[in-house]
Design a protein around this motif. Structure first.
Motif, short mmCIF file in Angstrom:
data_model
loop_
_atom_site.label_atom_id
_atom_site.label_comp_id
_atom_site.label_asym_id
_atom_site.label_seq_id
_atom_site.Cartn_x
_atom_site.Cartn_y
_atom_site.Cartn_z
N ILE A 47 0.86 -1.20 0.00
CA ILE A 47 0.00 0.00 0.00
C ILE A 47 0.89 1.24 0.00
N THR A 48 1.67 1.42 1.07
CA THR A 48 2.60 2.56 1.11
C THR A 48 3.85 2.19 1.89
N ASN A 53 8.53 2.55 7.33
CA ASN A 53 7.24 2.09 7.81
C ASN A 53 6.60 1.44 6.62
N LEU A 55 3.39 -0.51 4.85
CA LEU A 55 1.98 -0.87 5.00
C LEU A 55 1.59 -1.79 3.85
N THR A 71 -4.85 -5.08 6.71
CA THR A 71 -3.60 -4.37 6.46
C THR A 71 -2.59 -4.85 7.50
N ARG A 73 0.90 -3.48 9.19
CA ARG A 73 1.82 -2.35 9.29
C ARG A 73 3.09 -2.81 10.01
N ALA A 102 -9.50 2.02 11.62
CA ALA A 102 -9.59 0.60 11.28
C ALA A 102 -9.65 -0.22 12.56
N SER A 115 -8.04 -4.01 10.17
CA SER A 115 -8.99 -4.27 9.08
C SER A 115 -8.66 -3.36 7.90
N PHE A 116 -9.00 -3.81 6.70
CA PHE A 116 -8.76 -3.01 5.50
C PHE A 116 -9.99 -2.12 5.28
N ILE A 117 -9.76 -0.82 5.16
CA ILE A 117 -10.88 0.12 4.98
C ILE A 117 -11.14 0.30 3.48
N ASP A 213 -2.26 14.80 13.65
CA ASP A 213 -1.61 14.69 12.33
C ASP A 213 -2.68 14.53 11.25
N ASN A 218 -4.76 11.16 5.85
CA ASN A 218 -5.23 10.46 7.04
C ASN A 218 -6.75 10.54 7.20
N ILE A 231 -7.80 8.18 10.17
CA ILE A 231 -6.87 7.05 10.42
C ILE A 231 -5.50 7.56 10.87
N GLU A 234 -0.60 7.65 15.01
CA GLU A 234 0.79 7.62 15.51
C GLU A 234 1.10 8.77 16.46
N1 LIG Z 1 -6.71 0.27 7.33
C1 LIG Z 1 -6.49 0.75 6.10
N2 LIG Z 1 -7.24 0.30 5.06
C2 LIG Z 1 -7.02 0.75 3.79
N3 LIG Z 1 -6.08 1.66 3.47
C3 LIG Z 1 -5.33 2.16 4.46
C4 LIG Z 1 -5.48 1.74 5.83
N4 LIG Z 1 -4.59 2.41 6.59
C5 LIG Z 1 -3.91 3.21 5.74
N5 LIG Z 1 -4.34 3.09 4.47
C6 LIG Z 1 -3.83 3.81 3.27
O1 LIG Z 1 -2.43 3.98 3.41
C7 LIG Z 1 -2.08 5.37 3.44
C8 LIG Z 1 -0.96 5.60 4.46
O2 LIG Z 1 -1.45 5.22 5.72
P1 LIG Z 1 -0.90 5.84 7.06
O3 LIG Z 1 -1.01 7.33 7.00
O4 LIG Z 1 -1.55 5.16 8.18
O5 LIG Z 1 0.63 5.40 6.95
P2 LIG Z 1 1.93 6.16 7.36
O6 LIG Z 1 3.04 5.23 7.08
O7 LIG Z 1 1.81 6.64 8.76
O8 LIG Z 1 1.97 7.39 6.36
P3 LIG Z 1 2.19 8.92 6.70
O9 LIG Z 1 3.40 8.98 7.55
O10 LIG Z 1 2.38 9.52 5.34
O11 LIG Z 1 0.95 9.42 7.40
C9 LIG Z 1 -3.37 6.11 3.78
O12 LIG Z 1 -3.34 7.41 3.25
C10 LIG Z 1 -4.40 5.22 3.15
O13 LIG Z 1 -4.50 5.51 1.76
#
Ligand SMILES: Nc1ncnc2c1ncn2[C@@H]1O[C@H](COP(=O)(O)OP(=O)(O)OP(=O)(O)O)[C@@H](O)[C@H]1O
Length: 355
Positions: A47-48, A53, A55, A71, A73, A102, A115-117, A213, A218, A231, A234
């Motif tokens: 995902i990212t 970090n 995901l 998901t 993480r 989630a 859970s996946f949103i 944040d 988010n 969401i 952190e």
């Molecule tokens: N539970 C979830 N279900 C589906 N998609 C998700 C979920 N959690 C996060 N995402 C997707 O992943 C992206 C990054 O999530 P998140 O912000 O929690 O990660 P991060 O590593 O902390 O990123 P950042 O530091 O940029 O905020 C969100 O913008 C969203 O698109």
């Protein structure tokens, strides 16, 4: 709600196949319904994130049809310098139980399964559209009313002070970075922080459970079910109401950090009206005095948000493995702080700047 735990550590430095295999084992261990699922039907996708970090999405499918997804993480190394994991996990657990974000399904040694949103992630231009802004305002008010069993002391100045102590002891091997780092005046920063804290403290701002944040990425919104999800907790903890709102307003600047997009007074008042109404279906009576108080609070704490992320960026420059010029980001946020300082502090009733 019971959260499963397992002792598996997912090594981010290993090759993708080894890592994905560990991720599948984690899922089998913590997702009860998947205990007997064959690992081959678990599809892992990105995902990212990267080496800091990560995901991932894990989907169980049958005949090419995705049946259920979660998901995973994985926390990267060094992220503890700026993120208090104990605080985050406590918040996630309680927020998830109260229906925010989630659902927390399970924990493993260096990460968690949620859970996946199914929803669209908002963009910076989405969050300033009136319809979405109104909805975020109402959801944020609801979030602020969450009762999370952790210290009710606002953490803003505690965290800034922790970051400052840490940041003042670091050095960089890269001579160019070191030179830029040495051009930061910690004395100037300390004086600004002291002055701003005194100004903010005099406002006696309400303390709420704050997201801290709330950038566009988010916020997720499912347009079909009309459900909005805040969401990524952190940085969530008890903090000043105005700080959380101001921090969100600073995010109107988007990826380009175009602070000319910071909302005008009218646009802020529109947000405040929805915020003060909350999720109540009845129209709540809102006075000019309440709006004005929020406006002053938010303006002062917008400065604190610039300071917070500026000091945070110094630590990121040292500890994050994300390829981003964090020292440049420090100067950008501190510069914006200095640009707005007079204008915003002059709104305070007891305007006292020692200059
Ligand atoms: N539970 C979830 N279900 C589906 N998609 C998700 C979920 N959690 C996060 N995402 C997707 O992943 C992206 C990054 O999530 P998140 O912000 O929690 O990660 P991060 O590593 O902390 O990123 P950042 O530091 O940029 O905020 C969100 O913008 C969203 O698109």
């Amino acid at each position: 709600m019971e959260v499963s735990r397992c002792k598996i550590h997912v090594d981010l430095t290993k090759d993708t196949e080894t890592m994905n295999s560990a991720v599948r084992q984690v899922c089998k261990a913590v997702v009860k319904e998947w205990a007997n699922v064959d690992e081959h039907v678990m599809q892992v996708s990105h995902i990212t994130g990267g080496i800091t970090n990560l995901l991932l999405k894990v989907a169980v499918s049958s005949n090419g049809i995705s049946l259920e997804s979660v998901t995973v993480r994985i926390f990267g190394p060094n992220t503890e310098t700026v993120i208090d994991r104990q605080r985050e996990l406590l918040a996630i657990h309680h927020l998830s139980t109260s229906g925010f974000g989630a659902e927390l399904i399970g924990l493993f040694e260096n990460g968690m399964v949620q859970s996946f949103i199914v929803a669209r992630t908002l963009t910076p231009s989405d969050i300033s559209t009136p319809k979405i802004a109104a909805r975020i305002a109402r959801e944020l008010r609801n979030f602020h009313e969450a009762d999370i069993p952790m210290s009710k002391e606002p953490q803003l100045w505690v965290d800034i002070s922790k970051f400052m102590s840490e940041a003042s002891t670091i050095s960089f091997e890269d001579p160019k970075k070191q030179e830029t780092f040495l051009s930061i005046s910690f004395l100037e920063l300390l004086e600004e922080i002291g002055e701003l804290k005194r100004a903010c403290d005099s406002l006696d701002a309400p303390i709420v459970f704050a997201h801290n944040d709330l950038l566009a990425g988010n916020v997720m919104f499912n347009y079909e079910t009309d459900k909005m999800y805040l969401i990524d907790f952190e940085y969530s903890c008890y903090n000043y109401r105005g700080y959380d709102i101001a921090n969100h307003f600073n995010e109107y600047a988007g990826f380009e950090c175009d602070y000319s997009l910071y909302p005008s007074k009218d646009v802020q008042y529109f947000f405040f009206r929805h915020y003060l109404n909350g999720l109540s279906s009845k129209k709540v009576e809102i006075t000019e005095a309440e709006l004005s108080k929020l406006y002053i609070e938010t303006s002062c704490y917008a400065l604190a948000s610039h300071i917070y992320w500026a000091v945070w960026a110094i630590l990121q420059a040292k500890f994050s493995s994300i390829d981003f010029d964090y020292l440049d980001y420090f100067f950008l946020r501190f510069g914006e702080y200095k640009r707005k300082k007079q204008e915003f502090l002059s709104l305070m009733p007891s305007h006292q700047i020692n200059e």
